[in-house]
Design an enzyme around this catalytic site. Sequence first.
Site, PDB file in Angstrom:
ATOM      1  N   GLU A  71      -3.929   3.249 -10.857  1.00 13.19           N
ATOM      2  CA  GLU A  71      -3.323   1.847 -10.870  1.00 13.19           C
ATOM      3  C   GLU A  71      -2.689   1.556 -12.235  1.00 13.19           C
ATOM      4  OE1 GLU A  71      -2.703   0.027  -8.312  1.00 13.19           O
ATOM      5  OE2 GLU A  71      -3.878   1.300  -7.081  1.00 13.19           O
ATOM      6  N   MET A 118       0.914  -1.372   0.255  1.00 10.87           N
ATOM      7  CA  MET A 118       0.074  -0.098   0.069  1.00 10.87           C
ATOM      8  C   MET A 118       0.927   1.315   0.098  1.00 10.87           C
ATOM      9  SD  MET A 118      -3.121   1.438  -0.209  1.00 10.87           S
ATOM     10  CE  MET A 118      -3.115   3.152  -0.034  1.00 10.87           C
ATOM     11  N   HIS A 175       6.295   0.290  -8.103  1.00 11.26           N
ATOM     12  CA  HIS A 175       4.777   0.549  -8.328  1.00 11.26           C
ATOM     13  C   HIS A 175       4.458   1.551  -7.228  1.00 11.26           C
ATOM     14  CE1 HIS A 175       0.486  -0.606  -9.302  1.00 11.26           C
ATOM     15  NE2 HIS A 175       0.499  -0.127  -8.014  1.00 11.26           N
ATOM     16  N   GLU A 176       4.666   1.034  -5.892  1.00 12.57           N
ATOM     17  CA  GLU A 176       4.253   1.896  -4.969  1.00 12.57           C
ATOM     18  C   GLU A 176       5.020   3.413  -4.805  1.00 12.57           C
ATOM     19  OE1 GLU A 176       1.763   0.803  -3.547  1.00 12.57           O
ATOM     20  OE2 GLU A 176       2.262  -1.353  -4.159  1.00 12.57           O
ATOM     21  N   HIS A 215       3.413   5.623  -7.148  1.00 15.01           N
ATOM     22  CA  HIS A 215       2.129   6.016  -6.556  1.00 15.01           C
ATOM     23  C   HIS A 215       2.422   7.605  -5.770  1.00 15.01           C
ATOM     24  CE1 HIS A 215      -1.292   3.558  -7.680  1.00 15.01           C
ATOM     25  NE2 HIS A 215      -0.745   2.612  -7.004  1.00 15.01           N
TER      26      HIS A 215
HETATM   27 ZN   LIG Z   1      -1.358   0.585  -6.859  1.00 12.06          ZN
END
Ligand SMILES: [Zn+2]
Length: 895
Positions: free
Chosen positions: A400, A343, A377-378, A381
Amino acid sequence: MAKGVYISKSLAIATVVLTLSALGGIIVMVTLYQMQIAKMPPQPLPSLLPTTPIPTGLPPTLRLPDNLIPKSYEVNLRPHLYTTLPNATEQVYLFEGNSTVRFKCVKDTWTIILHAVDLSIDKVVVTHSNTSENIGVERYTLHQDSHFFEILLKKQLVGNGDYYDLFTIFKGELYDDLTGLYMSHYTEVIDGEEEKRFLVASQLQATEARKVFPCFDEPALKAVFNITIIHRPNTKALSNGKLDNERYVDGDMWIASTFAPTPIMSTYLLAFTVNEFISENGEHDKKDISIWARPEAVNAGHAKYAKSITGKILSFYEKTFNLKYPLNKLDQIALPDFSAGAMENWGLTMYRESALLYKEAVSSSSDKEWVAIVVAHELAHQWFGNLVTMNWWNNLWLSEGFATYLSYLAVDNIEPTWKIGAAVLTMLSAYMGEEKFFEGLRCYLERYKYKTAETAELWRCMQEATHEEVESIMKTWTEQVGFPVININTTTGEIAQEQFLLKREEDTGLEWQIPIIYMKSDFRQQKTLLKEKGPVRKPAYEVTDDGWLLVNINRNGYYRVNYDEQNWNRLIRQLESNHQPIPLINRGQLIDDAFNLARAKYINVTLALSTTKYLINETEYIPWESALNNLYYFILMFDRSEVYGPMQKYLRKQVEPLYKYYQEYTDNTTIPRNLSDQYNQINAISVACKNGLKVCTDMVTKLFNEWKNGTDEIPPNLKSTIYCNAIAAGDEDDWEYAWKKYEESRVASEQDVLRYALSCTKIIWLLSRYLEYTLDPDKIRKMDAVSTIRLIASNVAGQALAWDFIRAQWENLNQLFGVGLISFGGLINDVTERFNTEFELQQLKQFKNEHDGDSLGPVTQALDQAIERTEANIKWVKENKQTVLNWFREQTQVY
Ligand SMILES: [Zn+2]
Ligand SMILES: *[C@@H]1O[C@H](CO)[C@@H](O)[C@H](O)[C@H]1NC(C)=O
Ligand SMILES: *[C@@H]1O[C@H](CO)[C@@H](O)[C@H](O)[C@H]1NC(C)=O
Ligand SMILES: *[C@@H]1O[C@H](CO)[C@@H](O)[C@H](O)[C@H]1NC(C)=O
Ligand SMILES: *[C@@H]1O[C@H](CO)[C@@H](O)[C@H](O)[C@H]1NC(C)=O
Ligand SMILES: *[C@@H]1O[C@H](CO)[C@@H](O)[C@H](O)[C@H]1NC(C)=O
Ligand SMILES: *[C@@H]1O[C@H](CO)[C@@H](O)[C@H](O)[C@H]1NC(C)=O
Ligand SMILES: *[C@@H]1O[C@H](CO)[C@@H](O)[C@H](O)[C@H]1NC(C)=O
Ligand SMILES: *[C@@H]1O[C@H](CO)[C@@H](O)[C@H](O)[C@H]1NC(C)=O
Ligand SMILES: *[C@@H]1O[C@H](CO)[C@@H](O)[C@H](O)[C@H]1NC(C)=O
């Protein structure tokens, strides 16, 4: 990354090579959103008088009224939990706190409505921020269904822009439910003794911040957060901001850690943790970068890899976005229990251990790649999602999809030798050119930083960069569900598009603007944009003589392509005579399109099967992976039938050269140099062993026995397939040995491998007992229970057992894991995926009837899907079984 959205590791690695990730991402997001709606249907608010009318309607579900706008919060949280239990003290699963939210009133109102759920609220005070006037509170109500916390005032607030402070005192419980503020535990080995340790962590996406403190819990209602965590001595607290000061309170019984005010941000990105972890520390641009984990894991060096790549990934994004990492520190923490894969909480990202920790020589290359991809990926974000946030959850796919896309670019940049997805470009970046594409991205981030944005605003930025009609092209992709198939008749050059549906019904009438890259047998690539629905005749798509046409080069486009049978056969002939000139990704694409088109009855199933014939000469991973993914459906449908014998024989024949190709590596236990070869070696062994190639089964049994004897370690990459196939071929003793190793293992990735391998046995009573273990958290961790049942169900020997098990234990499972409804959908899906008989269909329907009253939105939906799929399977098997059987027999000359 969104909770529940994490595609599995093997799927992520497979999709990157097929470049369907962005497409998959979008579709997953849409589905998730539908599920979210099913879970939280809009409901009228049971209301006190007088109140602002509540907007309802689909989507978005229930929104807060727009008369109050939060500006900042001060939140004090005190989790009472002990991380180490003092001998005479009982554990306390409770937190309490107070918070002040300062908001602006922009429309007259008698009520304050914000979010809170599962909290007990002890005090509510409303004051005018400047004058400190106390605005009396008539009464307040927590609405269980809507999560609205409604406060009726004695006096109307005037919408003149004045600020007010809402102060609340509240309490909540710390469950091990992996959402909101929760507790979790693990064992630590101290002087050879195992000791239990507890910790507090949080997971607030999408709407769980309201479980921690009363707040305006919508992504667009961004604010500044001043967080203080009051925790026990000898523990460490972390939150989004940098630790500002730490002081003893209440006579040294507690420590209050106050964190620097956050930037303006959304509630779902807040994070809190209290633990006894230690960290691996680094620096990036003079900012502290720490990886936190269990002391044992950090001391063993498992956090080193993540630390080594974090700075590089941040630098890559800073350069790409032309914006510095927005915070002044970054903590990343590996949690023994975490519901999502990871997350992206701003400044405090949280991961499952297997997504952040990596142990050289124990974890496999795919574990390492997974760590790199998830971290990238995180971190993507931190800009895309955190700095610029989507307005509402229906645009979730935007952050996403981009985070996923960007993570592959970042990993390719920092680990160039892996050569992952060298050709991964989205349809848009391929069409616009990467430079312009990034110009558009930079414009978007710069323009909307610390704010929220709609999808259209991104396209507008792209449009400014290219002067192409990006918005009108992309609208056709983002505002309608699904994607198209292009039908081309190469004798006439006629081309037409329609929505691609596995279950073909009437044409839905949808049309897309499709950027197309194609080539003919002269291998020259051409670009065009298909705007018409068709059919139209375009000479460009006509071929003459013996030539062929290949559309969707490198599969940048999110569409499938179907040709006339003649062109299909010419493409197959090209593959069989010399496959090299067809781009690698397209060799995978041809197989993938053909199988999907066959399922949708555009082409005959034998044509699809024929695309796999050339694999006997193929050594590359992508086409193999594509074929195996697609043949998986055939395995599911036929592994309990007479087709399976000839099918295994065919696969054995096809894979033998591939097995030999890697045999030297396997025998020498040397590792092929690039990642895709490493993966294909695993495929070779898996397929060869599963289909009974004797050299393979002998090899795995030998290695497994050596491992049991303690004489030899199995190369990390091959562990998964070797354990699994050895246990499948082995006896009770082998299983018990692996179970013992599972219980002893303290490395999450090793545990995952063993947990999978244990599901491979063919011995029924072992599988049955293994299913029982999933109900015992001391044997199988709660976060792994559902996935373990799914693993057992995917084994043909365990499928019926798993189905009986979930029916018998349904109430139990619900009580234990009720919160993870999304994975329950997945459970139903996996347990029923082989169903293809009338009898099984009746069982499913009966099960649904029995549980119709449970109101389990996503589960009911999964059951409906399972019923629909079973009906389709029955039909498909009826129509294709004989044809498929004949085809496999012909290929292996067995009559
Ligand atoms: Zn994500
Ligand atoms: C949070 O901190 C900021 C900066 O110190 C301050 O301006 C603001 O008033 C604080 N908010 C609350 C609700 O205390
Ligand atoms: C823990 O046990 C020790 C020795 O048995 C004792 O001296 C101490 O007071 C105990 N601590 C608490 C908090 O009860
Ligand atoms: C809020 O909680 C903090 C920490 O426990 C405490 O110091 C403070 O006095 C509380 N505020 C009020 C108004 O009760
Ligand atoms: C309240 O205080 C703010 C900042 O201190 C000021 O800008 C605003 O004019 C004040 N409003 C009133 C109604 O006094
Ligand atoms: C393609 O066009 C030719 C000529 O009109 C026709 O004979 C043939 O059936 C068409 N093929 C398909 C697959 O529609
Ligand atoms: C495999 O390659 C050989 C040699 O290039 C060729 O003769 C044969 O037809 C190929 N087989 C298939 C099924 O593609
Ligand atoms: C597919 O082709 C096979 C023979 O190649 C034939 O027996 C079968 O009927 C065809 N199936 C359909 C649905 O046309
Ligand atoms: C395997 O080992 C043999 C003998 O040591 C060596 O000649 C060969 O090159 C090795 N092969 C690989 C792929 O490492
Ligand atoms: C295991 O070890 C024992 C004794 O060390 C030996 O006799 C036996 O052959 C070994 N088995 C295998 C499969 O290596």
